[in-house]
Motif scaffolding. Structure first.
Motif, PDB file in Angstrom:
ATOM      1  N   SER A  31       0.823  -1.209   0.000  1.00  0.00           N
ATOM      2  CA  SER A  31       0.000   0.000   0.000  1.00  0.00           C
ATOM      3  C   SER A  31       0.863   1.268   0.000  1.00  0.00           C
ATOM      4  O   SER A  31       0.463   2.286  -0.564  1.00  0.00           O
ATOM      5  CB  SER A  31      -0.959   0.006   1.193  1.00  0.00           C
ATOM      6  OG  SER A  31      -0.233  -0.050   2.400  1.00  0.00           O
ATOM      7  N   THR A  42      -5.911   4.856 -10.048  1.00  0.00           N
ATOM      8  CA  THR A  42      -5.285   3.630 -10.551  1.00  0.00           C
ATOM      9  C   THR A  42      -4.546   2.876  -9.468  1.00  0.00           C
ATOM     10  O   THR A  42      -4.068   1.772  -9.705  1.00  0.00           O
ATOM     11  CB  THR A  42      -4.323   3.919 -11.722  1.00  0.00           C
ATOM     12  OG1 THR A  42      -3.238   4.732 -11.259  1.00  0.00           O
ATOM     13  CG2 THR A  42      -5.045   4.573 -12.877  1.00  0.00           C
ATOM     14  N   LEU A  44      -4.943   0.707  -7.246  1.00  0.00           N
ATOM     15  CA  LEU A  44      -5.879  -0.331  -6.843  1.00  0.00           C
ATOM     16  C   LEU A  44      -5.173  -1.675  -6.978  1.00  0.00           C
ATOM     17  O   LEU A  44      -4.569  -1.965  -8.011  1.00  0.00           O
ATOM     18  CB  LEU A  44      -7.119  -0.296  -7.745  1.00  0.00           C
ATOM     19  CG  LEU A  44      -8.163  -1.365  -7.549  1.00  0.00           C
ATOM     20  CD1 LEU A  44      -8.824  -1.227  -6.189  1.00  0.00           C
ATOM     21  CD2 LEU A  44      -9.193  -1.312  -8.657  1.00  0.00           C
ATOM     22  N   GLY A  45      -5.217  -2.453  -5.936  1.00  0.00           N
ATOM     23  CA  GLY A  45      -4.587  -3.768  -5.966  1.00  0.00           C
ATOM     24  C   GLY A  45      -5.583  -4.846  -5.603  1.00  0.00           C
ATOM     25  O   GLY A  45      -6.569  -4.599  -4.915  1.00  0.00           O
ATOM     26  N   ALA A  46      -5.307  -6.041  -6.073  1.00  0.00           N
ATOM     27  CA  ALA A  46      -6.160  -7.189  -5.769  1.00  0.00           C
ATOM     28  C   ALA A  46      -5.273  -8.367  -5.407  1.00  0.00           C
ATOM     29  O   ALA A  46      -4.189  -8.543  -5.970  1.00  0.00           O
ATOM     30  CB  ALA A  46      -7.035  -7.533  -6.965  1.00  0.00           C
ATOM     31  N   VAL A  54     -11.241 -12.673  -3.115  1.00  0.00           N
ATOM     32  CA  VAL A  54     -10.503 -11.527  -3.643  1.00  0.00           C
ATOM     33  C   VAL A  54     -10.522 -10.409  -2.611  1.00  0.00           C
ATOM     34  O   VAL A  54     -11.587 -10.032  -2.103  1.00  0.00           O
ATOM     35  CB  VAL A  54     -11.116 -11.031  -4.972  1.00  0.00           C
ATOM     36  CG1 VAL A  54     -10.402  -9.776  -5.464  1.00  0.00           C
ATOM     37  CG2 VAL A  54     -11.050 -12.132  -6.025  1.00  0.00           C
ATOM     38  N   ILE A  55      -9.351  -9.906  -2.313  1.00  0.00           N
ATOM     39  CA  ILE A  55      -9.199  -8.780  -1.399  1.00  0.00           C
ATOM     40  C   ILE A  55      -8.761  -7.581  -2.228  1.00  0.00           C
ATOM     41  O   ILE A  55      -7.766  -7.652  -2.967  1.00  0.00           O
ATOM     42  CB  ILE A  55      -8.117  -9.070  -0.334  1.00  0.00           C
ATOM     43  CG1 ILE A  55      -8.418 -10.364   0.418  1.00  0.00           C
ATOM     44  CG2 ILE A  55      -7.966  -7.885   0.611  1.00  0.00           C
ATOM     45  CD1 ILE A  55      -9.706 -10.354   1.180  1.00  0.00           C
ATOM     46  N   LEU A  56      -9.506  -6.478  -2.160  1.00  0.00           N
ATOM     47  CA  LEU A  56      -9.140  -5.251  -2.870  1.00  0.00           C
ATOM     48  C   LEU A  56      -8.485  -4.286  -1.892  1.00  0.00           C
ATOM     49  O   LEU A  56      -8.888  -4.204  -0.729  1.00  0.00           O
ATOM     50  CB  LEU A  56     -10.373  -4.597  -3.481  1.00  0.00           C
ATOM     51  CG  LEU A  56     -11.095  -5.397  -4.556  1.00  0.00           C
ATOM     52  CD1 LEU A  56     -12.339  -4.646  -5.017  1.00  0.00           C
ATOM     53  CD2 LEU A  56     -10.180  -5.689  -5.730  1.00  0.00           C
ATOM     54  N   MET A  57      -7.477  -3.551  -2.381  1.00  0.00           N
ATOM     55  CA  MET A  57      -6.838  -2.555  -1.532  1.00  0.00           C
ATOM     56  C   MET A  57      -6.547  -1.300  -2.339  1.00  0.00           C
ATOM     57  O   MET A  57      -6.308  -1.367  -3.555  1.00  0.00           O
ATOM     58  CB  MET A  57      -5.558  -3.106  -0.924  1.00  0.00           C
ATOM     59  CG  MET A  57      -4.453  -3.384  -1.926  1.00  0.00           C
ATOM     60  SD  MET A  57      -2.984  -4.063  -1.189  1.00  0.00           S
ATOM     61  CE  MET A  57      -3.262  -5.787  -1.503  1.00  0.00           C
ATOM     62  N   SER A  58      -6.619  -0.179  -1.661  1.00  0.00           N
ATOM     63  CA  SER A  58      -6.271   1.097  -2.258  1.00  0.00           C
ATOM     64  C   SER A  58      -5.887   2.053  -1.139  1.00  0.00           C
ATOM     65  O   SER A  58      -6.659   2.223  -0.195  1.00  0.00           O
ATOM     66  CB  SER A  58      -7.437   1.676  -3.052  1.00  0.00           C
ATOM     67  OG  SER A  58      -7.111   2.990  -3.468  1.00  0.00           O
ATOM     68  N   PHE A  62     -11.922   3.942  -2.275  1.00  0.00           N
ATOM     69  CA  PHE A  62     -12.560   3.521  -3.526  1.00  0.00           C
ATOM     70  C   PHE A  62     -13.595   4.506  -4.055  1.00  0.00           C
ATOM     71  O   PHE A  62     -14.073   4.347  -5.168  1.00  0.00           O
ATOM     72  CB  PHE A  62     -13.223   2.150  -3.318  1.00  0.00           C
ATOM     73  CG  PHE A  62     -12.242   1.083  -2.923  1.00  0.00           C
ATOM     74  CD1 PHE A  62     -11.466   0.448  -3.864  1.00  0.00           C
ATOM     75  CD2 PHE A  62     -12.083   0.734  -1.592  1.00  0.00           C
ATOM     76  CE1 PHE A  62     -10.548  -0.527  -3.504  1.00  0.00           C
ATOM     77  CE2 PHE A  62     -11.169  -0.240  -1.208  1.00  0.00           C
ATOM     78  CZ  PHE A  62     -10.398  -0.866  -2.175  1.00  0.00           C
TER      79      PHE A  62
END
Length: 102
Positions: A31, A42, A44-46, A54-58, A62
């Protein structure tokens, strides 16, 4: 027709080495590295957790992803690079309602 991941223009970067290219201090967690990306939206990671979910991170959250905005990251203030990415990726042609925040 179902799209394949090969149908999308993916770009993968090794975040463990990007600090050298960008002349930054070594990044700590993923992060931290993502918090230096040129555009806020942009970053944004998965990832998959141990259960296969699926884990999303930003690092920026969001909300702006769903507001049709693209925002230059104040940690990486490179107007020339930001504008070049807008042009080469054709974001304003692909998404004409997109609002650009600099």
């Amino acid at each position: 027709m179902i799209a394949s991941v090969l149908d999308f223009p993916w770009s993968v970067k090794n975040q463990a080495r990007m600090h050298k290219r960008n002349y930054d201090r070594p990044y700590k967690p993923t992060s931290d590295a993502m918090s230096y990306w040129v555009e806020v939206e942009t970053a944004l990671g998965a990832a998959l957790d141990n259960s296969g979910d699926v884990i999303l991170m930003s690092p920026f959250g969001f909300d702006s992803l769903f507001n049709y905005t693209v925002t230059m990251n104040s940690k990486r203030p490179k107007p020339q690079g930001f504008n070049e990415r807008l042009t080469t990726k054709r974001w304003l042609q692909i998404w004409p309602r997109l609002v650009v925040n600099t």
